[in-house]
Design an enzyme around this catalytic site. Structure first.
Site, PDB file in Angstrom:
ATOM      1  N   LYS A 169       0.852  -1.185   0.000  1.00 16.84           N
ATOM      2  CA  LYS A 169       0.000   0.000   0.000  1.00 16.84           C
ATOM      3  C   LYS A 169       0.893   1.242   0.000  1.00 16.84           C
ATOM      4  CE  LYS A 169      -0.079   1.424   4.675  1.00 16.84           C
ATOM      5  NZ  LYS A 169       0.436   2.752   4.794  1.00 16.84           N
ATOM      6  N   LYS A 203      -0.295  -9.384  11.336  1.00 17.43           N
ATOM      7  CA  LYS A 203       0.024  -9.402  12.773  1.00 17.43           C
ATOM      8  C   LYS A 203      -0.818 -10.462  13.478  1.00 17.43           C
ATOM      9  CE  LYS A 203       1.079  -4.460  13.166  1.00 17.43           C
ATOM     10  NZ  LYS A 203       2.507  -4.635  13.460  1.00 17.43           N
ATOM     11  N   HIS A 261      -5.476   0.077   6.739  1.00 19.27           N
ATOM     12  CA  HIS A 261      -5.400  -0.665   8.004  1.00 19.27           C
ATOM     13  C   HIS A 261      -6.655  -0.525   8.843  1.00 19.27           C
ATOM     14  CE1 HIS A 261      -1.313  -1.102   6.881  1.00 19.27           C
ATOM     15  NE2 HIS A 261      -0.824  -0.029   7.452  1.00 19.27           N
TER      16      HIS A 261
END
Lengths: 515, 393
Positions: A169, A203, A261
């Site tokens: 991104k 994550k 995000h």
């Protein structure tokens, strides 16, 4: 013996994941920061964990002229500086045998020919099966020239093996450029060859959002508008723009964080359970909930959004300059370093529940969390008083740091004097990853690279998700782009953002959580 | 019984405690620990770990258990057994074992209870241990004592726990005991009412080899070549030649239990049956759709000029394929690496080295306490190892 289509009989019962197929990863932008800090250390970590096969290879591609050996030396230095864990020279020597380098610009025909010849040679000598992952870790402005070259040299559909393309991104600057980029990609690649990285999704703690929601039966019944008052999603950084002014001036907080995000976190929080963990089943549900987010009209931008830019202040005890005084930043910059947006989701599950999303630089501390505030009890038996602070329950999922989950509830305060009473306080029930599982978190890029090589697109953004998220941002970008923020800077570095951001919630009778 | 109630403020030093007051003393200890705001401490427990050990090795057991608790915070109860003493005695100490997780400032502490049982008390210490088990947490019972797991107290505790951790390499004294091992596992797994499982560190030690072998079958080109697999050679060190200090605990045939287990695993997973002995170290299996698969177990001498890994019994595994392709795959252990080499058909050999050091028992146990379910793959490997060892004897 099992054939290629059936499960590996020796893998059953092993607690480690599958080794990827032999392949070559071509790293465009190999002399850049991302390669040194994240990509090569992650690949070496995968190598060390038996997750890459013998013969795995990397070609670094960048304008800097260097030999294969110089590239290997540079990558070794990067691993020594940025990788976790103990360095093993034998393992490195073996890994480095598969590192190669081609110097060239984004539209250098000769360099692309050299790369093609090198790929063929590597395939012959190292049995990579013709499989290639093209990883674009370059500035976004180079995506289109590189894609053009890949078309010219027919790299998207190899005669032998498979090819995949991975892009970081930001994916476009707005809806129009995102659609254009998608169109150029899809002229050459099928959607299942395209991997749009959102490293937040790699994550462990972000993956835990789905695990938490769908492996615990007690939460799903209350995960809706009947019990949830509102949701706050925060990504705060204490750092400023650092050395990324060139990129950040063109991006800003909305493009850098909210469009990708933060909307991904919102989707994970708000989605319905998927029918399976197959990548498109999960992404279908995320896309479905994103489609239900109410678009913010141009005339509503001032009511539903806040932007800010930090001025000078004190962060972690250090005096720091304002954004406009950072190196490389226009002294009259209109770029926002803080953005807050109120989203509403128009579906049965979430009707009337606001999702407040904020992200900013130079805030008091680094914190990323999702906080679900539940509704108050329907009737206060105990009464509010100085002694009784009965607050609604809160469930907080901390993404980083202090990774874990906190449930906040009310409990009676024991009175050692024995005087009857009903003093009530909020208490926290904590799960901390660090205390409960002593192991370090694997780096998210290990997961991302491995999944791209395995062909698992669950953690990557699909075309429709990207375009929906840009469509949600577009009215905000249009209004912010047309109205010069002559009130910038409007928050002090080291504070939680502009006062206007507090009003965004106060107008609804709510307030930001202090993370 | 000890009756001292130590009032030391240093909670990491063991404090003797009355057997009947262990739980109270633990509460008192944590109250003291949490009273110093300048040194925040997090108490953590995700499991119960009961360790049964010879009294002479109790200190080593305490240290090992504390290391396991770093990644798996636990209430750990260590019982040192001394059957040689005539007088029956039970004594206890409690302490907290703390560490600071990487990147943090707060200590994370687990609690440790050490019980010494002497004489007749070695048969009934379970009565002290059972009430100490934290409810709603899984319980692991680690048999660190010599010989086969046995004894009344062991049996009662084994009935309470979710997973038994043993090291069959420490009590398998000959190949003909593989059958006894299988019976032990089967009987334990079938006991009611709690669902239980067995973890065997002798098996866990084989994980790096299994990973490397499984990795070969992940790769389509390699799997294609491995269809023509004809020989598996497992090279392992002869115990007599091992340059290790303590050879008394290593039986002459003990070192072959690992190779036999891994051969059993391959046979059980790849569908090889009907093992028949060709000579002292060569067994031939029947495999679906192909001629026999030869499995060679080669005991090799330690070679100081080519050290390999001196603490690893298995040194090298070779897979040779027949047919027209003549592919060969080798997995070999070095001083600090494990190397996989693949030569497919007539193409160049490629290799991969990854860092490797033989894992300690603590690391092996840490892997096993992540799991609560039965390892049916292990059980299948043991069944096949029973057949193989019967043929080899």
């Amino acid at each position: 013996m099992a054939d290629e289509k059936s499960e590996n009989p020796l893998r059953v019962g092993l607690r480690m994941r599958t080794t990827v197929e032999p392949c070559t990863v071509v790293l465009f932008g190999a002399s850049g920061d991302l390669t040194k800090r994240k990509l090569i250390p992650a690949l070496f970590a995968l190598w060390q964990k038996h997750l890459l096969p013998p013969g795995f290879s990397v070609i670094g591609y960048s304008r800097t002229k260097m030999s294969h050996e110089a590239f290997r030396d540079a990558m070794k230095a990067a691993v020594l500086e940025f990788a976790e864990g103990e360095f093993n020279q034998s393992a490195w020597d073996s890994f480095a045998e598969g590192l190669f380098y081609v110097a060239g610009a984004a539209q250098d025909d000769e360099a692309f020919e050299n790369m093609g010849a090198l790929l063929t040679k590597i395939d012959q000598e190292r049995n990579t099966g013709g499989n290639v992952v093209y990883y674009l870790s370059t500035p976004p402005s180079l995506y289109e020239p590189i894609i053009f070259q890949m078309g010219k040299f027919k790299m998207a559909k190899p005669e032998k093996g498979w090819a995949r393309i991975v892009l970081e991104k930001p994916f476009g600057r707005d809806l129009k450029t995102a659609r254009e980029l998608n169109a150029k990609l899809e002229a050459l690649f099928d959607e299942d060859q395209i991997y749009r990285v959102d490293h937040f999704l790699g994550k462990d703690t972000v993956q835990n959002v789905m695990m938490f929601r769908f492996s615990n039966g007690i939460f799903e019944p209350v995960w809706n508008h009947r019990y949830v008052d509102h949701v706050q999603i925060t990504a705060a950084e204490a750092l400023g723009v650092e050395s990324r002014a060139g990129y950040y001036e063109e991006a800003g907080a909305l493009r850098d964080m909210i469009q990708n995000h933060m909307l991904q976190l919102l989707a994970l929080m708000a989605m319905d359970p998927p029918v399976s963990l197959e990548s498109n089943a999960v992404r279908d549900e995320k896309t479905r909930v994103m489609r239900a987010i109410r678009p913010i009209l141009h005339k509503e931008v001032s009511e539903f959004t806040v932007r800010g830019q930090y001025g000078a202040g004190v962060v972690n005890g250090h005096q720091v300059p304002g954004y406009r005084h950072e190196p490389g930043v226009n002294p009259e910059s209109a770029t926002e370093t803080y953005a807050a947006v109120k989203f509403l989701i128009d579906n049965w599950r979430w009707a009337g529940v606001p999702f407040y999303v904020r992200s900013g630089k130079r805030m008091p501390k680094r914190e990323a969390e999702i906080a679900i505030q539940f509704k108050r009890v329907p009737h206060l038996l105990f009464g509010r008083s100085a002694e009784n602070q009965i607050e609604p329950n809160q469930l907080v999922l901390r993404i980083q740091p202090d990774e874990g989950i906190t449930l906040r509830f009310n409990a009676k305060v024991p009175d050692p004097r024995g005087i009857p009473g009903t003093a009530i306080r909020e208490v926290n029930m904590d799960f901390l990853y660090g205390s409960s599982f002593g192991a370090l978190f694997p780096e998210s890029y290990e997961r991302i690279l491995r999944d791209a090589m395995l062909g698992d697109s669950t953690l990557f953004a699909r075309r429709d998700m990207v375009e929906i998220s840009w469509a949600l941002m577009q009215p905000i970008l249009d209004v912010w782009g047309s109205e010069k923020p002559d009130y910038f800077p409007n928050y002090e570095a080291g504070s939680w953002g502009p006062v206007a951001s507090d009003r965004l919630l106060e107008q609804d009778g709510r307030q930001w959580r202090r993370p | 019984m000890s009756t001292n109630m130590d009032t030391e403020r240093d909670f990491e030093r063991p404090r003797p405690v009355d057997i009947g007051a262990i739980e109270r003393e633990l509460r008192r200890m944590w109250h003291e620990v949490s009273s110093d705001p300048a040194h925040p401490v997090a108490r953590a427990r995700v499991l119960n770990l009961v360790v049964l050990v010879d009294a002479a090795r109790i200190n080593a057991a305490c240290d090992s258990a504390a290391e396991v608790a770093v990644d798996h915070p636990a209430r750990t109860i260590i019982v040192g057994m001394d059957t040689g003493k005539k007088k029956s005695s039970l004594s206890a100490e409690v302490s907290a074992r703390c560490h600071i997780p990487f990147g943090r400032r707060q200590q994370v502490c687990s609690e440790q209870v050490v019980i010494t049982a002497e004489g007749e008390a070695t048969h009934n210490f379970h009565g002290v241990v059972t009430p100490l088990l934290t409810s709603d947490l899984p319980t692991f019972l680690w048999w660190m004592a010599p010989g086969w797991p046995q004894g009344h107290a062991f049996e009662r505790l084994a009935a309470e726990c979710n997973r038994l951790v043993v090291d069959s390499g420490g009590f398998l004294n000959s190949l003909d005991e593989f059958g006894r091992l299988y019976s032990f596992i089967r009987d334990y797994n079938q006991s009611e009412p709690v669902e239980r499982s067995v973890a065997d560190l002798n098996w866990t030690r084989l994980t790096p080899w299994r990973l490397a072998l499984a990795g070969l079958y992940d790769v389509p080109q390699y799997r294609e070549a491995l269809r023509e697999l004809k020989t598996v050679s497992i090279h392992y060190l002869k115990s007599a030649s091992l340059p290790i200090a303590d050879k008394e605990s290593v039986g002459v045939e003990l070192t072959v239990s690992g190779p036999v287990l891994i051969a059993g695993w391959l046979a059980s997973r790849l569908g090889w049956t009907g093992a028949r002995k060709e000579n002292s170290n060569l067994v031939v299996y029947s495999a679906p759709h192909k001629a026999g698969i030869e499995v060679r177990l080669n005991a090799v001498d330690w070679d100081a000029s080519d050290p390999g890994c001196q603490a690893c019994f298995i040194q090298r595994i070779e897979l040779e394929c027949g047919g027209n392709n003549g592919s060969k795959f080798t997995i070999e252990i070095g001083p600090d690496f494990i190397e996989t080499r693949a030569a497919v058909s007539e193409s160049q050999e490629v290799s991969r080295r990854v860092g490797y050091n033989p894992r300690t028992d603590v690391e092996l146990v840490s892997e096993e306490v992540d799991i609560l379910t039965r390892d049916t793959v292990y059980e299948g490997a043991v069944v096949a190892a029973v057949d193989l060892s019967a043929v080899l004897i």
